[in-house]
Design an enzyme around this catalytic site. Structure first.
Site, PDB file in Angstrom:
ATOM      1  N   ASP A  81       0.852  -1.198   0.000  1.00 22.58           N
ATOM      2  CA  ASP A  81       0.000   0.000   0.000  1.00 22.58           C
ATOM      3  C   ASP A  81       0.892   1.254   0.000  1.00 22.58           C
ATOM      4  O   ASP A  81       1.844   1.345   0.796  1.00 22.58           O
ATOM      5  CB  ASP A  81      -0.868  -0.045   1.268  1.00 22.58           C
ATOM      6  CG  ASP A  81      -1.930   1.038   1.287  1.00 22.58           C
ATOM      7  OD1 ASP A  81      -2.400   1.442   0.211  1.00 22.58           O
ATOM      8  OD2 ASP A  81      -2.307   1.461   2.410  1.00 22.58           O
ATOM      9  N   HIS A 177      -7.122  10.123   4.531  1.00 24.25           N
ATOM     10  CA  HIS A 177      -6.820   9.052   5.483  1.00 24.25           C
ATOM     11  C   HIS A 177      -7.120   9.485   6.918  1.00 24.25           C
ATOM     12  O   HIS A 177      -7.121  10.672   7.220  1.00 24.25           O
ATOM     13  CB  HIS A 177      -5.345   8.655   5.367  1.00 24.25           C
ATOM     14  CG  HIS A 177      -5.020   8.005   4.049  1.00 24.25           C
ATOM     15  ND1 HIS A 177      -4.298   8.618   3.072  1.00 24.25           N
ATOM     16  CD2 HIS A 177      -5.356   6.795   3.556  1.00 24.25           C
ATOM     17  CE1 HIS A 177      -4.186   7.813   2.030  1.00 24.25           C
ATOM     18  NE2 HIS A 177      -4.827   6.701   2.288  1.00 24.25           N
ATOM     19  N   HIS A 207      -9.230   5.306  -1.767  1.00 23.46           N
ATOM     20  CA  HIS A 207      -8.461   5.327  -0.513  1.00 23.46           C
ATOM     21  C   HIS A 207      -9.227   6.174   0.502  1.00 23.46           C
ATOM     22  O   HIS A 207     -10.145   6.913   0.147  1.00 23.46           O
ATOM     23  CB  HIS A 207      -7.079   5.943  -0.743  1.00 23.46           C
ATOM     24  CG  HIS A 207      -6.122   4.993  -1.380  1.00 23.46           C
ATOM     25  ND1 HIS A 207      -5.013   4.511  -0.726  1.00 23.46           N
ATOM     26  CD2 HIS A 207      -6.123   4.411  -2.603  1.00 23.46           C
ATOM     27  CE1 HIS A 207      -4.363   3.683  -1.532  1.00 23.46           C
ATOM     28  NE2 HIS A 207      -5.008   3.607  -2.675  1.00 23.46           N
ATOM     29  N   ALA A 209     -11.276   5.400   2.863  1.00 21.06           N
ATOM     30  CA  ALA A 209     -12.710   5.094   2.785  1.00 21.06           C
ATOM     31  C   ALA A 209     -13.304   4.573   4.094  1.00 21.06           C
ATOM     32  O   ALA A 209     -14.410   4.042   4.103  1.00 21.06           O
ATOM     33  CB  ALA A 209     -12.955   4.098   1.655  1.00 21.06           C
ATOM     34  N   ASP A 252      -8.548   1.101   6.797  1.00 20.69           N
ATOM     35  CA  ASP A 252      -7.547   0.850   7.839  1.00 20.69           C
ATOM     36  C   ASP A 252      -8.013   1.467   9.164  1.00 20.69           C
ATOM     37  O   ASP A 252      -8.120   0.792  10.196  1.00 20.69           O
ATOM     38  CB  ASP A 252      -6.196   1.452   7.393  1.00 20.69           C
ATOM     39  CG  ASP A 252      -5.078   1.188   8.382  1.00 20.69           C
ATOM     40  OD1 ASP A 252      -5.330   0.544   9.405  1.00 20.69           O
ATOM     41  OD2 ASP A 252      -3.942   1.631   8.144  1.00 20.69           O
ATOM     42  N   THR A 253      -8.345   2.751   9.119  1.00 17.13           N
ATOM     43  CA  THR A 253      -8.714   3.480  10.338  1.00 17.13           C
ATOM     44  C   THR A 253      -9.829   2.766  11.125  1.00 17.13           C
ATOM     45  O   THR A 253      -9.763   2.679  12.359  1.00 17.13           O
ATOM     46  CB  THR A 253      -9.148   4.911   9.962  1.00 17.13           C
ATOM     47  OG1 THR A 253      -8.008   5.571   9.407  1.00 17.13           O
ATOM     48  CG2 THR A 253      -9.645   5.688  11.155  1.00 17.13           C
TER      49      THR A 253
END
Ligand code: G3H
Ligand code: 13P
Ligand code: ZN
Length: 304
Positions: A81, A177, A207, A209, A252-253
């Site tokens: 990534d 992000h 990205h 998202a 990810d978050t």
């Protein structure tokens, strides 16, 4: 035995009109959570590592991802990534990754295209697919920082893909992000996305998202976190983006938040616990729940 290229996963998704979840891992628990959810849902997935993840966990962490990918009954692309350099992309390809992102989004257009083309030449010889990015998300993208959004231009995107020969393209349409994506209304530029999708024939990638679920933040805060004004991309907008041609959606978050909330809750409720496995099992399950929900939203359940 199902480590597959990112391209094979995304071309199927594009044809059938669904999207595939791409989840970042930084440790064993996150990797297990991602794999467990994909198997439960019979869904293809991207298991992705940033250069920060590789710094944190070493290539041993990537080895773990590859070992899981090779053993599970669903298609998994092990993906770099936000690859910051040709050198790291080359190393990942050599190590066995089946997909790499080269993030030249901070470079001028032609330098970005040139770098992407050079990575594609190395990757394609080994059947590895390449994601590129045009336009910039506001904030930090692993090693790249941008103080503001630079939205992707549809005409430039079509030219970029022709020049660079990438297999998928990450677009900047207003996401960013992390847990603080919007100050005003939570909106992504769906009209621009429609135009990009009409101009570009490779699968598009979204990205930044994460949806930053209110209830997860509330649990984290209830048990001691101080996360205020966190805002993500509403799920309805993600569904619309998928309908308009997004085929890979990065998250990810939301996993980090679920992990944090579950660990805080468990420790507060079990003050005498010190077996780290006891502490991490609910956190792993909480991340899996987030991923299952996301796979449902994207429509990739049962598409393995
Ligand atoms: O692009 C952002 C991903 O969430 C990776 O984040 O650079 O902190 O590993 P990281
Ligand atoms: P989030 O921070 O919204 O989860 O985005 C993750 C991402 O885009 C990884 O590349
Ligand atoms: Zn990203």
């Amino acid at each position: 035995m199902v480590l597959v290229s990112g391209k094979s996963i995304l071309q199927k998704a594009k044809k059938a009109g669904y999207a595939v979840g791409a989840f970042n891992t930084n440790n064993l628990e996150t990797t297990k959570a991602i794999i467990a959810a994909a198997v439960e849902m019979g869904a293809p997935i991207f298991l992705q590592l940033s250069s920060g993840a590789l710094k944190y966990g070493g290539f041993e962490l990537a080895g773990l991802a590859l070992a899981f990918a090779r053993k599970v009954p669903v298609p998994v692309a092990v993906h770099l990534d936000h690859g910051p350099s040709l050198e790291l992309a080359r190393e990942c390809i050599g190590f066995g990754f089946s997909s790499v992102m080269i993030d030249g989004s901070a470079l001028p257009f032609s330098a970005n295209a040139k770098l992407t083309k050079a990575v594609a030449a190395i990757a394609h010889r080994k059947g590895v697919s390449v994601e590129a990015e045009l336009g910039q998300l506001k904030g930090r993208e692993d090693e790249v920082f941008s103080a503001r959004h630079t939205y992707t231009d549809p005409t430039a995107a079509a030219k970029f893909v022709r020049m660079a020969g990438c297999d998928s393209l990450a677009v900047a349409i207003g996401t960013s992000h992390g847990a603080y994506k919007f100050k005003g209304p939570s909106g992504i530029d769906l009209r621009r996305l429609r135009e990009i999708a009409a101009a570009v024939d490779v699968p598009l990638v979204l990205h930044g998202a994460s949806s930053v679920p209110r209830q997860v933040v509330a649990v984290a805060n209830k048990f001691g976190a101080k996360i205020s004004n966190a805002r993500g991309v509403p799920e309805l907008q993600i569904r619309k983006a998928v309908r308009l041609g997004v085929c890979k959606v990065n998250e990810d978050t939301d996993l980090r938040l679920a992990f944090t909330a579950a660990v805080r809750k468990f420790l507060r409720e079990n003050p005498s616990a010190y077996d780290l496995r006891e502490i991490l099992i609910p956190a792993t399950e909480a991340m899996s729940e987030v991923i299952v929900r996301r796979i449902n939203l994207l429509g990739s359940e049962g598409k393995a």
